[in-house]
Design an enzyme around this catalytic site. Structure first.
Site, PDB file in Angstrom:
ATOM      1  N   ASN A 161     -34.164  91.600 130.172  1.00 55.86           N
ATOM      2  CA  ASN A 161     -33.882  92.156 131.497  1.00 55.86           C
ATOM      3  C   ASN A 161     -35.080  92.073 132.431  1.00 55.86           C
ATOM      4  O   ASN A 161     -34.933  92.089 133.646  1.00 55.86           O
ATOM      5  CB  ASN A 161     -33.405  93.611 131.365  1.00 55.86           C
ATOM      6  CG  ASN A 161     -34.363  94.474 130.594  1.00 55.86           C
ATOM      7  OD1 ASN A 161     -34.877  94.067 129.550  1.00 55.86           O
ATOM      8  ND2 ASN A 161     -34.626  95.667 131.074  1.00 55.86           N
ATOM      9  N   HIS A 162     -36.310  91.978 131.855  1.00 54.14           N
ATOM     10  CA  HIS A 162     -37.506  91.889 132.698  1.00 54.14           C
ATOM     11  C   HIS A 162     -38.040  90.462 132.807  1.00 54.14           C
ATOM     12  O   HIS A 162     -39.118  90.257 133.361  1.00 54.14           O
ATOM     13  CB  HIS A 162     -38.611  92.786 132.133  1.00 54.14           C
ATOM     14  CG  HIS A 162     -38.367  94.238 132.370  1.00 54.14           C
ATOM     15  ND1 HIS A 162     -38.239  94.771 133.629  1.00 54.14           N
ATOM     16  CD2 HIS A 162     -38.202  95.266 131.509  1.00 54.14           C
ATOM     17  CE1 HIS A 162     -38.022  96.071 133.538  1.00 54.14           C
ATOM     18  NE2 HIS A 162     -37.978  96.396 132.266  1.00 54.14           N
TER      19      HIS A 162
ATOM     20  N   HIS B 298     -37.491  98.296 121.467  1.00 55.00           N
ATOM     21  CA  HIS B 298     -38.866  98.364 120.957  1.00 55.00           C
ATOM     22  C   HIS B 298     -38.978  99.211 119.679  1.00 55.00           C
ATOM     23  O   HIS B 298     -40.081  99.402 119.175  1.00 55.00           O
ATOM     24  CB  HIS B 298     -39.853  98.887 122.015  1.00 55.00           C
ATOM     25  CG  HIS B 298     -40.067  97.934 123.145  1.00 55.00           C
ATOM     26  ND1 HIS B 298     -41.168  97.955 123.956  1.00 55.00           N
ATOM     27  CD2 HIS B 298     -39.307  96.900 123.598  1.00 55.00           C
ATOM     28  CE1 HIS B 298     -41.080  96.991 124.868  1.00 55.00           C
ATOM     29  NE2 HIS B 298     -39.945  96.347 124.660  1.00 55.00           N
TER      30      HIS B 298
END
Ligand SMILES: [Fe+2]
Length: 271
Positions: free
Chosen positions: A68-69, A186
């Site tokens: 998404n980043h 994460h």
């Protein structure tokens, strides 16, 4: 047998340092045929750049997925997708106006590996200028367009938040691909397994990044955001002394293209 090594989200400088430090030993001890990494947070926690990507290419990583980043560094990120289109995969279910490839065909000693990448829709903040389309609908077309009989394995990185969506996506692809590996949270999960039709599955591989942090960012900043409810930008603790190193090793029978083993790993290493 094709052996695949895949690193969880490599986050900022501590993550890059961790991969660069650990990879020579892993290449010697595991002897993988291909090394892959998720790099959604590679450049100071958001997106990729040519410089940070090439650090990992020099270290021996052969294929990359984003998330998404992936485009958060705007022109700098777009430049990295354009400079290494054969190595870096962007999500296939975002608008096609974004640059980059949605599939990488990576040559190994055992044959060609197909690498794909999709975003989840559930609980995902949309960083893109149009909605994220259904990964379930997108992957069917993606397989038709990219998977060919001569390939020895297909690996899909599913970058998503919701564990239910990730498990469902794994079952949706069971028997159609060699592995479905979750990224983005994460936090590594302890559910690595081979699904009934031979697809290796893990809900989340985890992160390579600062150990004394909240998901790779300075813990003090994360705490202040929770305690004050005010927006505050996050930094990567570049002075981190220790890193979490997460990776998964998958073995694939290159004749059947099915997985025969998957092992997830989590370590704390000194930087
Ligand atoms: Fe992400």
């Amino acid at each position: 047998m094709l052996k695949i090594l895949f690193f969880g989200d490599v986050s900022g400088e501590p993550g890059r340092k961790a991969v660069k430090k650990a990879l020579p030993q892993l290449l010697a001890s595991e002897n993988p045929d291909v090394v892959l990494a998720n790099v959604d947070n590679l450049a100071h926690g958001k997106g990729i750049t040519v410089k940070t990507l090439e650090e990992l290419i020099r270290a021996g990583v052969m294929g990359f997925t984003s998330g998404n980043h992936g485009f958060s560094k705007k022109e700098l990120s777009e430049e990295a997708f354009k400079k290494h289109p054969e190595l870096v995969v962007r999500p296939a279910n975002i608008p096609n106006t974004y640059p980059g490839q949605t599939a990488a065909k990576i040559a190994t000693k055992k044959g060609t590996l197909l690498l794909g990448h999709f975003l989840g829709q559930v609980f995902m903040e949309n960083q893109f200028h149009d909605p994220i389309s259904s990964p379930f609908a997108a992957v069917d077309q993606w397989l038709i367009e990219n998977q060919t009989a001569d390939m020895v394995a297909t690996v899909i990185d599913f970058h998503a938040e919701a564990t239910s969506e990730k498990k469902a996506f794994g079952y949706y692809l069971d028997g159609k691909v060699s592995a479905v590996l979750g990224t983005h949270t994460h936090i590594p999960t302890a559910d690595a397994k081979i699904l009934p039709e031979g697809t290796a599955y893990l809900t989340d591989v985890g992160m390579c990044g600062a150990a004394d942090s909240v998901l790779g960012v300075r813990k003090e900043q994360s705490l202040r955001r929770f305690l004050s409810n005010e927006y505050m930008s996050f930094d990567i603790p570049e002075d981190a002394k220790q890193a979490e190193l997460t990776y998964v090793i998958i073995e694939v029978d290159e004749t059947t293209k099915k997985a025969i083993n998957i092992k997830a790993n989590y370590e704390i290493i000194s930087l």
